[in-house]
Design a protein around this motif. Structure first.
Motif, PDB file in Angstrom:
ATOM      1  N   ILE A  99       0.841  -1.201   0.000  1.00 24.92           N
ATOM      2  CA  ILE A  99       0.000   0.000   0.000  1.00 24.92           C
ATOM      3  C   ILE A  99       0.874   1.248   0.000  1.00 24.92           C
ATOM      4  O   ILE A  99       1.779   1.377   0.825  1.00 24.92           O
ATOM      5  N   GLU A 100       0.594   2.148  -0.930  1.00 26.80           N
ATOM      6  CA  GLU A 100       1.392   3.371  -1.091  1.00 26.80           C
ATOM      7  C   GLU A 100       0.625   4.537  -0.469  1.00 26.80           C
ATOM      8  O   GLU A 100      -0.317   5.046  -1.067  1.00 26.80           O
ATOM      9  N   GLN A 101       1.039   4.943   0.696  1.00 28.96           N
ATOM     10  CA  GLN A 101       0.325   6.014   1.406  1.00 28.96           C
ATOM     11  C   GLN A 101       0.921   7.372   1.052  1.00 28.96           C
ATOM     12  O   GLN A 101       2.060   7.668   1.413  1.00 28.96           O
ATOM     13  N   CYS A 110      -3.825   6.358  -2.377  1.00 28.40           N
ATOM     14  CA  CYS A 110      -3.322   5.243  -1.584  1.00 28.40           C
ATOM     15  C   CYS A 110      -3.376   4.000  -2.484  1.00 28.40           C
ATOM     16  O   CYS A 110      -4.184   3.092  -2.257  1.00 28.40           O
ATOM     17  N   HIS A 111      -2.540   4.024  -3.534  1.00 30.15           N
ATOM     18  CA  HIS A 111      -2.507   2.903  -4.492  1.00 30.15           C
ATOM     19  C   HIS A 111      -2.345   1.600  -3.723  1.00 30.15           C
ATOM     20  O   HIS A 111      -1.524   1.508  -2.818  1.00 30.15           O
ATOM     21  N   THR A 112      -3.143   0.619  -4.119  1.00 30.10           N
ATOM     22  CA  THR A 112      -3.106  -0.659  -3.413  1.00 30.10           C
ATOM     23  C   THR A 112      -2.698  -1.762  -4.381  1.00 30.10           C
ATOM     24  O   THR A 112      -3.409  -2.050  -5.347  1.00 30.10           O
ATOM     25  N   VAL A 116      -6.637   0.726 -12.967  1.00 29.42           N
ATOM     26  CA  VAL A 116      -5.808  -0.394 -12.511  1.00 29.42           C
ATOM     27  C   VAL A 116      -4.658  -0.568 -13.496  1.00 29.42           C
ATOM     28  O   VAL A 116      -4.862  -0.583 -14.706  1.00 29.42           O
ATOM     29  N   ARG A 117      -3.469  -0.659 -12.945  1.00 30.84           N
ATOM     30  CA  ARG A 117      -2.273  -0.744 -13.787  1.00 30.84           C
ATOM     31  C   ARG A 117      -1.576  -2.080 -13.566  1.00 30.84           C
ATOM     32  O   ARG A 117      -1.480  -2.576 -12.442  1.00 30.84           O
ATOM     33  N   ILE A 118      -1.077  -2.657 -14.665  1.00 32.38           N
ATOM     34  CA  ILE A 118      -0.182  -3.809 -14.567  1.00 32.38           C
ATOM     35  C   ILE A 118       1.206  -3.308 -14.949  1.00 32.38           C
ATOM     36  O   ILE A 118       1.385  -2.714 -16.012  1.00 32.38           O
ATOM     37  N   LEU A 131      -1.195  -6.677  -9.501  1.00 34.21           N
ATOM     38  CA  LEU A 131      -1.867  -5.529 -10.110  1.00 34.21           C
ATOM     39  C   LEU A 131      -1.843  -4.357  -9.131  1.00 34.21           C
ATOM     40  O   LEU A 131      -1.694  -4.546  -7.919  1.00 34.21           O
ATOM     41  N   GLU A 132      -1.973  -3.162  -9.675  1.00 32.32           N
ATOM     42  CA  GLU A 132      -2.023  -1.953  -8.840  1.00 32.32           C
ATOM     43  C   GLU A 132      -3.379  -1.279  -9.019  1.00 32.32           C
ATOM     44  O   GLU A 132      -3.708  -0.836 -10.126  1.00 32.32           O
ATOM     45  N   ASP A 133      -4.159  -1.207  -7.946  1.00 35.89           N
ATOM     46  CA  ASP A 133      -5.408  -0.451  -7.982  1.00 35.89           C
ATOM     47  C   ASP A 133      -5.082   0.984  -7.582  1.00 35.89           C
ATOM     48  O   ASP A 133      -4.718   1.264  -6.435  1.00 35.89           O
ATOM     49  N   ARG A 134      -5.209   1.896  -8.540  1.00 38.66           N
ATOM     50  CA  ARG A 134      -4.785   3.287  -8.332  1.00 38.66           C
ATOM     51  C   ARG A 134      -5.926   4.165  -7.813  1.00 38.66           C
ATOM     52  O   ARG A 134      -5.734   5.357  -7.554  1.00 38.66           O
ATOM     53  N   ARG A 135      -7.102   3.566  -7.630  1.00 38.91           N
ATOM     54  CA  ARG A 135      -8.270   4.383  -7.312  1.00 38.91           C
ATOM     55  C   ARG A 135      -8.371   4.832  -5.856  1.00 38.91           C
ATOM     56  O   ARG A 135      -8.878   5.916  -5.587  1.00 38.91           O
TER      57      ARG A 135
HETATM   58 MN    MN Z   1       1.628   3.570  -7.456  1.00 40.47          MN
END
Ligand code: MN
Ligand code: ADP
Ligand code: MN
Ligand code: MN
Length: 383
Positions: free
Chosen positions: A111-113, A241-243, A310-312, A324-328
């Motif tokens: 998790i990117e805070q 907070c990309h997860t 969502v980014r791969i 995967l990265e959920d950017r929402r």
């Molecule tokens: Mn990110």
């Protein structure tokens, strides 16, 4: 000797509260030795005045980085009625049940805070307003130059608050948190730390404790670490907070990208609105479509695409497996809700047709999960 235990809990607004309990004649303390405790829920928006006791149950302990002269601990707890039911704002109980139901999948979260530090109402590094004695605005904020030089920047003209960021990192590591990195973000005074990869509920637990440490540390400097997703209006990306998420099959399976990861993303797309509903308050101010990440009304995924929902990443694409990265999710999201919902939609939902709120479990606090439904809005955090 004494052991000091700082009991931490989450209030009705997504804020963190804590109080200290002193254990006399002890050198160390273990989780199983820590008693349940209680607090006055009428002071935290969590209980009516006439029956105001909220019970807190210790879940995880960490070495206390604020009290290094002994084996003192931070105690992460969750919240119950005197009858032992999770209170409506206890999102951890429901999340823990969901992770328990799917633990064979071994879900990982990173998790990117992102957050923004404020002093006296102004983000760090921002010029103060140019007050004039006559004929001009005296209360408008001064503006720094546009975003560009600040992201990962070094130098007194572009990086502001690094001492706190470094101290926060050291404290998180002392507490045993699995922090994987820190970086300066696109707006002056804005920074990021990442926790993970962590397994299951541990990701959200660690994020809450890292937030707590940040608040306490910033307090020492008279600074507010704000989780507002759009702390300053205008041409700034805002704070998210990309997860990042994977399961064992996504990480290790043969051709997992096509067989597991992309189908999971498609399921996320089908439930876009449900996810957005619990991904944090004021997120619409951030997800305009104009500042990285797709607009709040659109679901879009892509490879290495920072304009996607969502980014791969390229590494996952090249290896054919990964995450995967959920950017929402917004910076103020509740990680218990977000990680459990992600896991539920992407993995549990598909074959077993369990619903997020009425999940069929053989054991666990089913009632609290049902009760969560009406509270989801309240539980997604606003500060
Ligand atoms: Mn990110
Ligand atoms: P970004 O490039 O989006 O800024 P970061 O490096 O800030 O990414 O954060 C990526 C996060 O994803 C880190 O916390 C990292 O530990 C985590 N991560 C790495 N591999 C996995 C994985 N397989 N599953 C889940 N999270 C992962
Ligand atoms: Mn990042
Ligand atoms: Mn970032």
């Amino acid at each position: 000797m004494v052991v000091l235990a700082e009991y931490i809990w989450i209030d009705a607004y997504g804020g963190l509260r804590s109080k200290t309990r002193v254990f006399h004649n002890k050198d160390t303390i273990k989780l199983k030795d820590l008693p349940n405790w209680n607090y006055d829920g009428s002071s935290t928006g969590q209980a009516p005045g006439e029956d105001s006791e909220v019970m807190i149950v210790p879940r995880v302990i960490y070495p206390d980085p604020f009290r290094k002269n002994g084996n003192h601990v931070l105690v992460l707890t969750d919240t119950y009625t005197p009858q032992g039911e999770p209170i409506p704002t206890n999102t951890r109980a429901a999340a823990a049940a969901i992770f328990e139901a799917g633990k064979k999948e071994i879900p990982w979260f990173g998790i990117e805070q992102e957050y923004t530090m404020f002093k006296d109402g102004t983000p760090l590094g921002w010029p103060h307003s140019k007050a004039r004695a006559f004929g001009g605005p005296t209360k408008t904020l001064g503006y720094p130059g546009p975003q560009g030089p600040y992201y990962c920047g070094a130098g007194a003209d572009v990086a502001f608050g690094r001492d706190i960021v470094e101290e926060h990192l050291a404290m998180c590591l002392y507490a045993g948190l699995n922090v994987s990195g820190i970086n300066a973000e696109v707006m002056p005074g804005q920074w990021e730390f990442q926790v993970g990869p962590c397994v299951g509920i541990d990701g959200a637990d660690q994020l809450w404790v890292a937030r707590y440490i940040l608040n306490r540390l910033a307090e020492k400097y008279g600074i507010i670490a704000s989780l507002d997703p759009k702390p300053i209006p205008g041409d700034w990306n805002g704070a998210g907070c990309h997860t990042n998420f994977s399961t064992k099959k996504m990480r290790e399976g043969k051709n997992a990208l096509d067989k597991v990861i992309i189908p999971a993303i498609e399921r996320l797309g089908n439930k876009h609105a449900e996810h957005i509903a619990i991904y944090g308050t004021d997120n619409e101010l951030r997800l305009t479509g104009g500042h990285e990440t797709a607009s709040i009304d659109t679901f879009k995924w892509g490879f290495a695409d920072r304009g996607a929902s969502v980014r791969i990443g390229n590494e996952t694409r090249e290896k054919g497996r990964g995450y995967l990265e959920d950017r929402r999710p917004a910076s103020n999201m509740d990680p218990y809700l977000v990680t459990a919902k992600l896991f539920h939609t992407a993995v549990l939902d598909a074959p077993r047709r369990q619903s997020f709120l009425g999940i069929h479990l053989t054991k666990g606090p089913r009632k609290s999960i049902v009760g969560l439904g009406s509270k989801l809005k309240r539980a997604s955090l606003g500060r």
